[in-house]
Write a protein that holds these residues in place. Structure first.
Motif, PDB file in Angstrom:
ATOM      1  N   TRP A 171      51.345  59.805  44.826  1.00 49.98           N
ATOM      2  CA  TRP A 171      50.947  58.861  45.864  1.00 49.98           C
ATOM      3  C   TRP A 171      49.981  57.837  45.273  1.00 49.98           C
ATOM      4  N   GLY A 172      50.229  56.563  45.537  1.00 52.81           N
ATOM      5  CA  GLY A 172      49.357  55.507  45.052  1.00 52.81           C
ATOM      6  C   GLY A 172      49.669  55.019  43.659  1.00 52.81           C
ATOM      7  N   ALA A 173      50.717  55.541  43.031  1.00 49.99           N
ATOM      8  CA  ALA A 173      50.990  55.220  41.622  1.00 49.99           C
ATOM      9  C   ALA A 173      51.224  53.725  41.405  1.00 49.99           C
ATOM     10  N   GLU A 174      51.910  53.077  42.318  1.00 50.41           N
ATOM     11  CA  GLU A 174      52.190  51.650  42.142  1.00 50.41           C
ATOM     12  C   GLU A 174      50.899  50.832  42.184  1.00 50.41           C
ATOM     13  N   ARG A 175      50.001  51.170  43.102  1.00 49.68           N
ATOM     14  CA  ARG A 175      48.718  50.465  43.190  1.00 49.68           C
ATOM     15  C   ARG A 175      47.884  50.722  41.935  1.00 49.68           C
ATOM     16  N   VAL A 176      47.956  51.929  41.410  1.00 48.45           N
ATOM     17  CA  VAL A 176      47.213  52.261  40.195  1.00 48.45           C
ATOM     18  C   VAL A 176      47.732  51.444  39.017  1.00 48.45           C
ATOM     19  N   ARG A 177      49.042  51.399  38.852  1.00 46.26           N
ATOM     20  CA  ARG A 177      49.619  50.627  37.739  1.00 46.26           C
ATOM     21  C   ARG A 177      49.218  49.159  37.831  1.00 46.26           C
ATOM     22  N   ARG A 178      49.196  48.628  39.028  1.00 50.19           N
ATOM     23  CA  ARG A 178      48.840  47.220  39.194  1.00 50.19           C
ATOM     24  C   ARG A 178      47.376  46.986  38.827  1.00 50.19           C
ATOM     25  N   ALA A 179      46.481  47.838  39.332  1.00 50.75           N
ATOM     26  CA  ALA A 179      45.055  47.638  39.087  1.00 50.75           C
ATOM     27  C   ALA A 179      44.713  47.758  37.606  1.00 50.75           C
ATOM     28  N   VAL A 180      45.350  48.711  36.914  1.00 50.32           N
ATOM     29  CA  VAL A 180      45.036  48.939  35.500  1.00 50.32           C
ATOM     30  C   VAL A 180      45.233  47.662  34.682  1.00 50.32           C
ATOM     31  N   ARG A 181      46.204  46.856  35.053  1.00 49.46           N
ATOM     32  CA  ARG A 181      46.498  45.639  34.293  1.00 49.46           C
ATOM     33  C   ARG A 181      45.326  44.663  34.264  1.00 49.46           C
ATOM     34  N   TYR A 182      44.435  44.755  35.246  1.00 50.34           N
ATOM     35  CA  TYR A 182      43.367  43.764  35.358  1.00 50.34           C
ATOM     36  C   TYR A 182      42.004  44.279  34.899  1.00 50.34           C
ATOM     37  N   VAL A 183      41.905  45.536  34.507  1.00 47.95           N
ATOM     38  CA  VAL A 183      40.602  46.103  34.122  1.00 47.95           C
ATOM     39  C   VAL A 183      40.142  45.499  32.800  1.00 47.95           C
ATOM     40  N   ASP A 184      38.879  45.070  32.778  1.00 48.25           N
ATOM     41  CA  ASP A 184      38.314  44.471  31.565  1.00 48.25           C
ATOM     42  C   ASP A 184      36.835  44.858  31.482  1.00 48.25           C
ATOM     43  N   PRO A 185      36.460  45.721  30.532  1.00 51.11           N
ATOM     44  CA  PRO A 185      35.072  46.202  30.460  1.00 51.11           C
ATOM     45  C   PRO A 185      34.065  45.136  30.046  1.00 51.11           C
ATOM     46  N   ARG A 186      34.531  43.953  29.679  1.00 47.98           N
ATOM     47  CA  ARG A 186      33.573  42.891  29.329  1.00 47.98           C
ATOM     48  C   ARG A 186      32.843  42.346  30.554  1.00 47.98           C
ATOM     49  N   ALA A 187      33.399  42.503  31.724  1.00 49.99           N
ATOM     50  CA  ALA A 187      32.766  41.986  32.943  1.00 49.99           C
ATOM     51  C   ALA A 187      31.399  42.631  33.144  1.00 49.99           C
ATOM     52  N   GLU A 188      30.439  41.851  33.635  1.00 53.19           N
ATOM     53  CA  GLU A 188      29.070  42.357  33.766  1.00 53.19           C
ATOM     54  C   GLU A 188      28.583  42.438  35.201  1.00 53.19           C
ATOM     55  N   SER A 189      29.441  42.100  36.163  1.00 50.21           N
ATOM     56  CA  SER A 189      29.039  42.249  37.564  1.00 50.21           C
ATOM     57  C   SER A 189      30.277  42.336  38.430  1.00 50.21           C
ATOM     58  N   ALA A 190      30.120  42.943  39.601  1.00 47.10           N
ATOM     59  CA  ALA A 190      31.242  43.066  40.518  1.00 47.10           C
ATOM     60  C   ALA A 190      31.754  41.711  40.999  1.00 47.10           C
ATOM     61  N   PRO A 191      30.871  40.759  41.374  1.00 45.55           N
ATOM     62  CA  PRO A 191      31.391  39.447  41.788  1.00 45.55           C
ATOM     63  C   PRO A 191      32.180  38.758  40.681  1.00 45.55           C
ATOM     64  N   GLU A 192      31.712  38.888  39.441  1.00 43.48           N
ATOM     65  CA  GLU A 192      32.441  38.307  38.310  1.00 43.48           C
ATOM     66  C   GLU A 192      33.833  38.923  38.202  1.00 43.48           C
ATOM     67  N   SER A 193      33.926  40.234  38.352  1.00 38.76           N
ATOM     68  CA  SER A 193      35.228  40.905  38.281  1.00 38.76           C
ATOM     69  C   SER A 193      36.151  40.415  39.385  1.00 38.76           C
ATOM     70  N   ARG A 194      35.626  40.343  40.616  1.00 32.24           N
ATOM     71  CA  ARG A 194      36.459  39.909  41.738  1.00 32.24           C
ATOM     72  C   ARG A 194      36.956  38.483  41.531  1.00 32.24           C
ATOM     73  N   LEU A 195      36.069  37.611  41.074  1.00 36.13           N
ATOM     74  CA  LEU A 195      36.460  36.227  40.851  1.00 36.13           C
ATOM     75  C   LEU A 195      37.512  36.132  39.747  1.00 36.13           C
ATOM     76  N   ARG A 196      37.333  36.895  38.672  1.00 37.63           N
ATOM     77  CA  ARG A 196      38.307  36.856  37.578  1.00 37.63           C
ATOM     78  C   ARG A 196      39.685  37.274  38.056  1.00 37.63           C
ATOM     79  N   VAL A 197      39.753  38.350  38.849  1.00 33.49           N
ATOM     80  CA  VAL A 197      41.047  38.813  39.342  1.00 33.49           C
ATOM     81  C   VAL A 197      41.707  37.745  40.213  1.00 33.49           C
ATOM     82  N   CYS A 198      40.922  37.110  41.075  1.00 30.30           N
ATOM     83  CA  CYS A 198      41.487  36.065  41.938  1.00 30.30           C
ATOM     84  C   CYS A 198      42.023  34.902  41.119  1.00 30.30           C
ATOM     85  N   LEU A 199      41.313  34.535  40.050  1.00 33.83           N
ATOM     86  CA  LEU A 199      41.780  33.442  39.195  1.00 33.83           C
ATOM     87  C   LEU A 199      43.066  33.829  38.463  1.00 33.83           C
TER      88      LEU A 199
END
Length: 288
Positions: A171-199
């Protein structure tokens, strides 16, 4: 009833405090204890936040249940969920406990290896927490949490890729696969991460935490960059408007502009209308 023996500290069950004579029911109502959820209270000197609410809910958990998902992610380096966000509890399908108001119960299979105690709190392990965050939360919220968890290496991107591959059919495997594609440990704040994903979803490709160098001289590190366009996008949280930080930011912006860079400054208010913000950044990229 015996007189109260002392001021209660920490997190406690109201019914137990009354039964043991620490408080009367009237005192429980009239003193300034934080009411965390039904029958659970906390010392008023403690900061009332999602962490404290998790500790309160933990007093009510069945033995086989755990604090999980976005709530547990904070114990692995992610930003805490909001004060009013529901506390996420993960428990096996056979557990009929539904929890008090303000608790979101997710029933799913829990293996022994999914269970942990961190900071004296019963939580799911880092990888299990990562799965549930990605499966349960909106994409930008999930990526912001996973960026932070990966930054402090409670999980790695390779861990998450493997997790997604092995979780096919769950359950949830498709959502997990999608989210993994956008993970980037260089981000230093939650707003920065959210903005990057939207861009990125808008078809743009910003580089996180880019170091601007001019003539071999370090100028600044910017939150998000479009190097070919010499455009930086900077998220400015509340601390940017306090004390010496204002002057330091102005000096930093001046250095960037002197090096030929343009800067789009983003505030929390801008994040409330992401479509307009993406359009503004797109227009800046198109400008000569």
């Amino acid at each position: 009833m015996p007189a109260p023996r002392r001021q209660l500290t920490g997190v406690f069950l109201g019914s137990a405090a009354v039964a043991e004579g620490f408080l009367s029911r009237r005192q429980l109502r009239t003193r300034s204890y934080h009411r965390l959820t039904q029958n659970v209270y906390a010392d008023p000197s403690l900061e009332l936040d999602h962490r404290l609410r998790c500790r309160g809910v933990a007093l009510l958990l069945p033995p086989e249940a755990r604090i999980g998902g976005h709530s547990a992610a904070a114990w692995y380096g992610a930003p805490f969920a909001g004060l009013l966000d529901p506390v996420t509890v993960v428990c096996p399908p056979s557990t009929r406990w539904s929890g008090p108001r303000g608790v979101r119960v997710h029933r799913t299979v829990l293996e022994p290896g999914d269970l942990a105690m961190v900071d004296d709190l019963p939580v799911t392990t880092a990888l299990r927490t990562a799965w549930d965050v990605m499966a349960l939360e909106p994409l930008t919220t999930a990526v912001a949490a996973l960026d932070a968890m990966a930054r402090v290496r409670h999980v790695t991107v390779d861990d998450l890729v493997t997790l997604a591959q092995r979780g096919a059919g769950r359950w949830g495997a498709e959502r997990v696969r999608r989210a993994v594609r956008y993970v980037d440990p260089r981000a230093e704040s939650a707003p920065e991460s959210r903005l990057r994903v939207c861009l990125v979803l808008a078809g743009l490709q910003p580089v996180p935490q880019f170091e601007v160098v001019d003539g071999g001289r370090f100028v600044a590190r910017v939150d998000l960059a479009f190097p070919e366009a010499r455009l930086a996008v900077e998220y400015e949280g509340a601390h940017h408007f306090v004390g010496d930080q204002i002057a330091e930011d102005q000096e930093r912006l001046a250095r960037l502009r002197a090096a030929g860079w343009r800067v789009v400054r983003v505030s929390a208010a801008d994040l409330r209308d992401l479509a307009a913000l993406v359009a503004r950044i797109r227009a800046a990229l198109a400008a000569p």
